[in-house]
Scaffold this active site. Structure first.
Site, PDB file in Angstrom:
ATOM      1  N   TYR A 193      31.232 -24.986  57.388  1.00 31.81           N
ATOM      2  CA  TYR A 193      30.827 -25.510  58.083  1.00 31.81           C
ATOM      3  C   TYR A 193      32.965 -25.289  59.869  1.00 31.81           C
ATOM      4  O   TYR A 193      32.104 -24.736  60.443  1.00 31.81           O
ATOM      5  CB  TYR A 193      31.100 -27.371  58.401  1.00 31.81           C
ATOM      6  CG  TYR A 193      31.346 -27.741  59.565  1.00 31.81           C
ATOM      7  CD1 TYR A 193      30.063 -27.984  60.837  1.00 31.81           C
ATOM      8  CD2 TYR A 193      31.851 -28.719  60.899  1.00 31.81           C
ATOM      9  CE1 TYR A 193      29.919 -28.864  61.327  1.00 31.81           C
ATOM     10  CE2 TYR A 193      31.960 -29.311  62.031  1.00 31.81           C
ATOM     11  CZ  TYR A 193      30.935 -29.480  62.579  1.00 31.81           C
ATOM     12  OH  TYR A 193      30.922 -29.947  62.990  1.00 31.81           O
ATOM     13  N   SER A 231      34.027 -27.856  67.726  1.00 31.81           N
ATOM     14  CA  SER A 231      34.355 -29.020  67.160  1.00 31.81           C
ATOM     15  C   SER A 231      36.182 -28.835  66.666  1.00 31.81           C
ATOM     16  O   SER A 231      36.949 -27.614  66.886  1.00 31.81           O
ATOM     17  CB  SER A 231      34.030 -29.034  65.755  1.00 31.81           C
ATOM     18  OG  SER A 231      34.753 -29.955  64.705  1.00 31.81           O
TER      19      SER A 231
END
Length: 255
Positions: free
Chosen positions: A159, A146
């Site tokens: 996250y 990501s």
């Protein structure tokens, strides 16, 4: 000659968390490049519906129902794929989840769920798949990282921690398994209009900020990931390993 390097005909690709969203887009991309796709998820009914969609596009598709967060179920599932479908040439570790909250209020169980899904599952699934890849002296593993492997945002510290760790796990896998002829790389998606980001997509203020923050000036479309996946799954990337390819419209390039 150059284009044949991207041909995945005769290859089998297992994609975790692939019944919808980014996983489905990756499955479509690799399938259209010639690979036979093995879809994975926990919901058999949903997987079969997705398989029917891919089959209707002329993509050879199978399904494997197992939970990537339950390590004891993984090795038997991988063995079944190898025996009943064909050996796995390409593994895409796509399964992931998100939860937003200020770090001081973040629930312990939320932390555990994020790490189990986004990080631990990659270790367990890859370890199961790589045993046969090592014997065959070839294989491609693609981990879906990501932009949060590099950048933070308010309310998503766990996250970001999971995706930052995944970046380094990818590099570690590349180092340990390169001697066996296996390439391990990551794709770092930017902001894509998927169900996982629904809260952000519907937030007009955030969307305006994002498009101004992104050099290419838009949200990502899931199809934008397909070229990167085909490259990293194909012969074209045989001398590429330990790399994270950011598909983010330039977000990580701009302060």
């Amino acid at each position: 000659m150059a284009m044949t390097m991207f041909d995945l005909s005769g290859k089998v690709a297992l994609i975790t968390g692939s019944s919808s969203g980014l996983g489905l887009a990756l499955a479509e991309g690799l399938g259209k490049a010639g690979a036979k796709i093995v879809l994975n998820g926990r919901d058999a009914t949903k997987l079969e519906a997705t398989a029917a969609t891919l089959t209707a596009q002329g993509i050879a598709t199978a399904t494997s129902v197992f939970d990537v967060t339950k390590p004891k179920t993984i090795a038997p599932a991988i063995a079944a794929i190898e025996a009943e479908v064909r050996p796995i040439d390409i593994l895409v570790n796509n399964a992931g989840t998100q939860q937003r909250a200020p770090l001081n209020e973040f629930p312990d169980e939320g932390w555990d769920r994020l790490m189990s899904t986004n990080l631990d599952s990659v270790f367990h699934v890859s370890k199961a798949v790589v045993q046969q890849m090592i014997q065959r002296k070839r294989g491609k593993i693609i981990n879906i990282c990501s932009v949060q492997s590099e950048l933070g945002r308010p309310g998503i510290a766990p996250y970001a921690a999971s995706k930052g760790a995944l970046k380094m796990l990818t590099k570690g896998m590349a180092i340990d398994w390169g001697k066996h002829g296996i390439q391990v790389n990551g794709i770092g998606p930017g902001y894509f209009a998927t169900e996982l980001n629904k809260a952000l997509v519907t937030d007009a203020v955030f969307s305006a900020w994002l498009t101004n923050r992104t050099p290419l000036g838009r949200w990502g479309d899931v199809e934008d990931l397909q070229g990167a996946a085909i490259f990293l799954a194909s012969k074209a990337s045989d001398f590429v390993t330990g790399h994270i390819l950011y598909v983010d419209g330039g977000v990580t390039a701009q302060l």
